[in-house]
Design a protein around this motif. Structure first.
Motif, PDB file in Angstrom:
ATOM      1  N   ASN A 491       9.943   2.336  -1.535  1.00  0.00           N
ATOM      2  CA  ASN A 491      10.661   3.559  -1.178  1.00  0.00           C
ATOM      3  C   ASN A 491      11.510   3.368   0.089  1.00  0.00           C
ATOM      4  OD1 ASN A 491       8.783   3.503   0.860  1.00  0.00           O
ATOM      5  ND2 ASN A 491       7.829   5.481   0.379  1.00  0.00           N
ATOM      6  N   GLY A 492      11.568   2.130   0.594  1.00  0.00           N
ATOM      7  CA  GLY A 492      12.412   1.824   1.739  1.00  0.00           C
ATOM      8  C   GLY A 492      11.759   2.019   3.086  1.00  0.00           C
ATOM      9  N   LEU A 493      10.492   2.463   3.109  1.00  0.00           N
ATOM     10  CA  LEU A 493       9.784   2.655   4.367  1.00  0.00           C
ATOM     11  C   LEU A 493       8.954   1.419   4.709  1.00  0.00           C
ATOM     12  CD1 LEU A 493       8.387   6.324   4.430  1.00  0.00           C
ATOM     13  CD2 LEU A 493      10.274   5.367   5.741  1.00  0.00           C
ATOM     14  N   THR A 494       8.888   1.112   6.000  1.00  0.00           N
ATOM     15  CA  THR A 494       7.990   0.064   6.488  1.00  0.00           C
ATOM     16  C   THR A 494       6.715   0.719   6.987  1.00  0.00           C
ATOM     17  OG1 THR A 494       9.825  -1.375   7.153  1.00  0.00           O
ATOM     18  CG2 THR A 494       7.695  -1.770   8.202  1.00  0.00           C
ATOM     19  N   TYR A 495       5.582   0.115   6.655  1.00  0.00           N
ATOM     20  CA  TYR A 495       4.283   0.603   7.125  1.00  0.00           C
ATOM     21  C   TYR A 495       3.684  -0.439   8.060  1.00  0.00           C
ATOM     22  CZ  TYR A 495       4.802   4.050   3.433  1.00  0.00           C
ATOM     23  OH  TYR A 495       5.277   5.070   2.629  1.00  0.00           O
ATOM     24  N   ALA A 496       2.966   0.025   9.094  1.00  0.00           N
ATOM     25  CA  ALA A 496       2.443  -0.865  10.119  1.00  0.00           C
ATOM     26  C   ALA A 496       1.436  -1.865   9.578  1.00  0.00           C
ATOM     27  CB  ALA A 496       1.814  -0.060  11.250  1.00  0.00           C
ATOM     28  N   SER A 497       0.804  -1.546   8.444  1.00  0.00           N
ATOM     29  CA  SER A 497      -0.144  -2.471   7.814  1.00  0.00           C
ATOM     30  C   SER A 497      -0.338  -2.036   6.363  1.00  0.00           C
ATOM     31  CB  SER A 497      -1.488  -2.468   8.548  1.00  0.00           C
ATOM     32  OG  SER A 497      -2.172  -1.243   8.357  1.00  0.00           O
ATOM     33  N   PRO A 498      -0.849  -2.922   5.506  1.00  0.00           N
ATOM     34  CA  PRO A 498      -1.130  -2.527   4.121  1.00  0.00           C
ATOM     35  C   PRO A 498      -2.144  -1.405   4.044  1.00  0.00           C
ATOM     36  CG  PRO A 498      -1.228  -4.923   4.377  1.00  0.00           C
ATOM     37  CD  PRO A 498      -1.133  -4.342   5.739  1.00  0.00           C
ATOM     38  N   CYS A 499      -3.084  -1.435   4.969  1.00  0.00           N
ATOM     39  CA  CYS A 499      -4.094  -0.381   4.980  1.00  0.00           C
ATOM     40  C   CYS A 499      -3.476   0.982   5.258  1.00  0.00           C
ATOM     41  CB  CYS A 499      -5.162  -0.714   6.021  1.00  0.00           C
ATOM     42  SG  CYS A 499      -6.504   0.488   6.127  1.00  0.00           S
ATOM     43  N   TYR A 515       1.291  -5.968  -2.694  1.00  0.00           N
ATOM     44  CA  TYR A 515       0.231  -4.957  -2.663  1.00  0.00           C
ATOM     45  C   TYR A 515       0.530  -3.880  -3.708  1.00  0.00           C
ATOM     46  CZ  TYR A 515      -1.104  -7.149   1.719  1.00  0.00           C
ATOM     47  OH  TYR A 515      -1.501  -8.047   2.667  1.00  0.00           O
ATOM     48  N   GLN A 516      -0.514  -3.426  -4.375  1.00  0.00           N
ATOM     49  CA  GLN A 516      -0.372  -2.467  -5.475  1.00  0.00           C
ATOM     50  C   GLN A 516      -1.116  -1.170  -5.162  1.00  0.00           C
ATOM     51  OE1 GLN A 516       1.604  -3.206  -7.845  1.00  0.00           O
ATOM     52  NE2 GLN A 516       1.776  -5.454  -7.762  1.00  0.00           N
ATOM     53  N   ASN A 517      -0.717  -0.128  -5.903  1.00  0.00           N
ATOM     54  CA  ASN A 517      -1.389   1.175  -5.847  1.00  0.00           C
ATOM     55  C   ASN A 517      -1.498   1.683  -4.402  1.00  0.00           C
ATOM     56  OD1 ASN A 517      -2.676   3.439  -6.883  1.00  0.00           O
ATOM     57  ND2 ASN A 517      -4.709   2.497  -6.816  1.00  0.00           N
ATOM     58  N   CYS A 518      -0.362   1.701  -3.710  1.00  0.00           N
ATOM     59  CA  CYS A 518      -0.323   2.165  -2.319  1.00  0.00           C
ATOM     60  C   CYS A 518      -0.127   3.676  -2.309  1.00  0.00           C
ATOM     61  CB  CYS A 518       0.798   1.473  -1.555  1.00  0.00           C
ATOM     62  SG  CYS A 518       0.680  -0.330  -1.567  1.00  0.00           S
ATOM     63  N   THR A 519      -1.139   4.400  -1.866  1.00  0.00           N
ATOM     64  CA  THR A 519      -1.156   5.866  -1.996  1.00  0.00           C
ATOM     65  C   THR A 519      -0.093   6.549  -1.126  1.00  0.00           C
ATOM     66  OG1 THR A 519      -2.868   5.957  -0.292  1.00  0.00           O
ATOM     67  CG2 THR A 519      -3.595   5.904  -2.583  1.00  0.00           C
ATOM     68  N   CYS A 520       0.366   5.896  -0.073  1.00  0.00           N
ATOM     69  CA  CYS A 520       1.355   6.526   0.817  1.00  0.00           C
ATOM     70  C   CYS A 520       2.787   6.291   0.360  1.00  0.00           C
ATOM     71  CB  CYS A 520       1.193   5.995   2.240  1.00  0.00           C
ATOM     72  SG  CYS A 520      -0.361   6.457   3.025  1.00  0.00           S
ATOM     73  N   VAL A 521       2.978   5.454  -0.633  1.00  0.00           N
ATOM     74  CA  VAL A 521       4.322   5.092  -1.080  1.00  0.00           C
ATOM     75  C   VAL A 521       4.797   6.075  -2.135  1.00  0.00           C
ATOM     76  CG1 VAL A 521       5.748   3.344  -2.182  1.00  0.00           C
ATOM     77  CG2 VAL A 521       3.931   2.670  -0.598  1.00  0.00           C
ATOM     78  N   GLY A 522       5.916   6.719  -1.895  1.00  0.00           N
ATOM     79  CA  GLY A 522       6.523   7.596  -2.890  1.00  0.00           C
ATOM     80  C   GLY A 522       5.742   8.873  -3.107  1.00  0.00           C
ATOM     81  N   ASP A 523       6.146   9.584  -4.135  1.00  0.00           N
ATOM     82  CA  ASP A 523       5.476  10.835  -4.491  1.00  0.00           C
ATOM     83  C   ASP A 523       4.183  10.553  -5.229  1.00  0.00           C
ATOM     84  OD1 ASP A 523       8.716  12.176  -5.296  1.00  0.00           O
ATOM     85  OD2 ASP A 523       7.583  12.299  -3.408  1.00  0.00           O
ATOM     86  N   ALA A 524       3.274  11.458  -5.133  1.00  0.00           N
ATOM     87  CA  ALA A 524       1.950  11.278  -5.739  1.00  0.00           C
ATOM     88  C   ALA A 524       2.018  11.175  -7.254  1.00  0.00           C
ATOM     89  CB  ALA A 524       1.032  12.431  -5.333  1.00  0.00           C
ATOM     90  N   HIS A 525       3.070  11.754  -7.888  1.00  0.00           N
ATOM     91  CA  HIS A 525       3.123  11.749  -9.361  1.00  0.00           C
ATOM     92  C   HIS A 525       3.635  10.420  -9.914  1.00  0.00           C
ATOM     93  CE1 HIS A 525       7.220  13.040  -8.111  1.00  0.00           C
ATOM     94  NE2 HIS A 525       7.607  12.319  -9.171  1.00  0.00           N
ATOM     95  N   ARG A 531       4.250   2.047  -6.998  1.00  0.00           N
ATOM     96  CA  ARG A 531       3.864   2.285  -5.608  1.00  0.00           C
ATOM     97  C   ARG A 531       3.327   0.985  -5.010  1.00  0.00           C
ATOM     98  NH1 ARG A 531      -0.261   6.013  -5.654  1.00  0.00           N
ATOM     99  NH2 ARG A 531      -0.283   6.462  -7.871  1.00  0.00           N
ATOM    100  N   SER A 532       4.241   0.031  -4.831  1.00  0.00           N
ATOM    101  CA  SER A 532       3.856  -1.291  -4.340  1.00  0.00           C
ATOM    102  C   SER A 532       4.546  -1.580  -3.008  1.00  0.00           C
ATOM    103  CB  SER A 532       4.230  -2.365  -5.373  1.00  0.00           C
ATOM    104  OG  SER A 532       5.633  -2.370  -5.580  1.00  0.00           O
ATOM    105  N   ALA A 533       4.117  -2.654  -2.371  1.00  0.00           N
ATOM    106  CA  ALA A 533       4.695  -3.069  -1.085  1.00  0.00           C
ATOM    107  C   ALA A 533       4.596  -4.587  -0.967  1.00  0.00           C
ATOM    108  CB  ALA A 533       3.963  -2.398   0.074  1.00  0.00           C
ATOM    109  N   VAL A 534       5.567  -5.174  -0.248  1.00  0.00           N
ATOM    110  CA  VAL A 534       5.581  -6.626  -0.040  1.00  0.00           C
ATOM    111  C   VAL A 534       5.453  -6.913   1.454  1.00  0.00           C
ATOM    112  CG1 VAL A 534       6.948  -7.108  -2.096  1.00  0.00           C
ATOM    113  CG2 VAL A 534       8.112  -6.654   0.069  1.00  0.00           C
TER     114      VAL A 534
END
Length: 636
Positions: A491-499, A515-525, A531-534
């Protein structure tokens, strides 16, 4: 008659041979001085390009790295006044050769900590779970009961008894106090650099024709400026190499050279620059103590006869006879007795004082800028350290070299006097300042980091607090708030850690980890697959590359214009003081510039930059380490 003709012929041949020998020696000194200037600048610029690598390797803040960087000027401060004054009465070339040897030893000492420090361990929040078949599953988000608390590092308030002892042992193993060797090595370089320019330039001006002085100075400065170009290019190359190259399996390293935790092979360049400096000092051991003044052509003699008051700022006392060609032996007692009166004569020169004050302001700005410019480019425009250093090396520094030679050429071509030189300096200073000011308005803004620069919903953060890193989406995880292990989501956001991104699982290994199934990425639906991150921070916006090109264009043009005033500035200085005070004046100028213009700027610039830090790293043994992310607007 025949015998007399033969004697005259022999005398002419001897005179011609002597003239050729002196010409060769003078040219040897010119080229040797140029090479040692190159080696000195090569060494010093590599130190500047490695500042950020050293800061990260020893986990120290920018203000502290400013103290280490300023140790070079401290070494100069200790001896420069006496070397400049007493050295002018001694064998100047050999003193320069000794200085080169000391600088080489200082460079080798700077690299020494690498061989005692052990392997570099960058901070990470990744937890590993071993499977029965020997594979590993990385679990970024664990519940409160299963995760060891990474934030529970001993603080200053809880460090008592065994904890203090354990922390001291950890610091010893980590080798974090070995920065002292870098400090001492840099100071030793400053000590050795002391005789090079004051004695070298005065030696040159003593034998060179007046009309050739500006050209010789421009030649030396132009070759010297190639040193920083190669120094920054070497710094760029070493910044791409991992610090423990050859000692670790690079496939196991999960960060790359664009990561703010990456440390390049900073030590490698110091070994190379030390070897170059060692070679540069060899010719000076074989040069004579002094050279005779170059003869003037008839045209120049007639021009000197018509010399007006604007060709020099020096008022010569006609009652004093010119110095004898034969040098009388001097004693240290006589030199010491004449030192304070010479200082009084020097600082009673108003023009010299104005030059000193102007130079002091310029050096403050230049040192603060060049020390942290690679970090500024990295944080503001999203470029890697190696690319930032490389761009400075191949664009800014050649522009400076061209500007210096242009200033010398204009001085020689139009035969400008000191007032003409002063006008060039004023114009160059004004227009370069305007270009520097315009760079303030060329920027990209902050990178979007959830909880730091924007909220988890993507809205700008008004103020940063550590607890803002927590959100409802990662409340089920026990995340460390202190560590920096960034990931970039789709979604274009950087997170301080995968956690903190709420990631539940991962696939791949090493740098290919996803990383998969990241709950903070994108909308909940959104489905879990979307909802992944690299690994690593998200890049800046596409328009930022365009802004970076504009910034570099303004920077290069400003560097060229500013450098056009360098050679005229030296000419003004040399023509504004008495001949017997040349070495002392150059030495005192260097002393003052480095005391008040070289030591304080890295410290107070570093302290101001530290105040713009949004996320500090964590030391291996706990406590605050180097900064990982800055507020680029405040930094600018």
């Amino acid at each position: 008659s025949t015998v007399q003709k033969s004697e005259n012929l022999v005398l002419k041949m001897i005179s011609l041979s002597l003239s050729l020998f002196l010409l060769c020696v003078s040219q040897l000194f010119l080229f040797s001085m140029s090479f040692v200037g190159f080696a000195k600048a090569f060494q010093g610029s590599y130190m500047k390009s490695s500042i950020t690598q050293i800061e990260r390797r020893f986990d120290i803040p920018s203000s502290f790295i400013g103290v280490i960087d300023g140790s070079f000027e401290i070494g100069n401060l200790l001896v420069i006044a006496f070397v400049s004054y007493f050295g002018a009465k001694m064998h100047r070339p050999r003193l320069i050769g000794a200085g080169c040897l000391i600088m080489a030893l200082g460079s080798f000492l700077t690299a020494l900590p690498h061989f005692f420090q052990g392997l570099y361990k960058y901070e990470t929040t990744i937890s590993h779970s071993s499977e029965a078949n020997g594979t590993e599953t990385i679990l970024p988000c664990l519940n409160n009961e299963s995760r060891p608390q990474g934030d529970d590092l001993p603080s200053a308030e809880t460090q008592t008894g065994d904890v203090v002892f354990a922390l001291a042992e950890c610091e010893k193993v980590a080798g974090s106090s070995l920065w002292v060797y870098v400090f001492l090595g840099n100071m030793l370089r400053g000590f050795g650099e002391t005789p090079v320019m004051p004695l070298g330039l005065s030696y040159l001006d003593d034998f060179a024709k007046k009309e050739n002085t500006a050209f010789y100075l421009a030649f030396i400065q132009t070759v010297t400026i190639l040193g920083p170009m190669f120094g920054f290019m070497l710094g760029s190359f070493c910044a791409k190499l991992y610090v423990d190259i050859g000692a670790v399996d690079l496939d196991t390293i999960t960060i790359n050279h664009k990561d703010s935790r990456w440390v390049g092979a900073w030590w490698l360049g110091f070994l190379l620059t030390g070897a170059v400096m060692l070679l540069a000092g060899i010719p000076f051991w074989f040069l004579p103590r002094s050279l005779p003044k170059q003869e003037k052509s008839p045209d120049n003699k007639s021009a000197d006869a018509q010399e007006g008051e604007q060709d020099t700022f020096i008022t010569m006392d006609s009652s004093k006879s010119p110095p004898s060609e034969k040098q009388e032996p001097v004693t240290m007692a006589a030199l010491a007795k004449d030192f304070l009166p010479s200082l009084r004569r020097l600082f009673s020169n108003t023009i010299y004082l104005l030059i000193i004050l102007t130079n002091l302001v310029q050096v403050n700005g230049f040192i603060g800028l060049i020390t942290f410019k690679p970090k500024f480019i990295e944080q503001t425009y999203g470029q890697s350290q190696s690319k930032a250093i490389f761009m400075i090396g191949i664009l800014n520094l050649p522009a400076v070299a061209l500007g210096i030679i242009t200033g010398g050429f204009v001085m020689k071509r139009f035969k400008l006097n000191v007032l003409g030189a002063a006008k060039i300096c004023i114009a160059a200073s004004f227009f370069s300042f305007c270009l520097l000011l315009s760079q303030y308005f060329v920027h990209c803004g902050n990178i979007h980091v959830a909880g730091l620069t924007v909220s988890y919903q993507g809205e700008p953060e008004v103020s940063y607090q550590e607890q803002s890193l927590l959100s409802q989406c990662n409340s089920g995880c026990s995340c460390s708030l202190k560590h920096w292990d960034p990931v970039c989501s789709n979604n274009g956001l950087t997170y301080a850690s995968p956690c903190l991104a709420g990631c539940q699982s991962s696939t791949g290994v090493g740098k290919e980890l996803v990383y998969q199934n990241c709950t903070c990425v994108g909308d909940a639906h959104l489905p879990a697959a979307n909802r992944s991150a690299v690994l690593g921070q998200c890049p800046h916006q596409d328009s930022c590359d365009h802004m970076f090109k504009i910034y570099m264009g303004l920077s290069v043009l400003g560097a060229f214009i500013s450098a056009c005033g360098a050679t005229p500035g030296y000419v003004i200085l040399l023509r504004s003081i008495q001949p017997d005070l040349k070495s002392l004046s150059l030495g005192m100028q260097t002393l003052i510039a480095r005391t008040l213009g070289g030591i304080p700027p890295p410290i107070y610039f570093g302290a101001l930059i530290d105040g713009t830090c949004l996320k500090w790293g964590v030391k291996r043994c706990g406590g605050r380490g180097a900064c990982r992310l800055y507020d680029s607007n405040a930094f600018r």
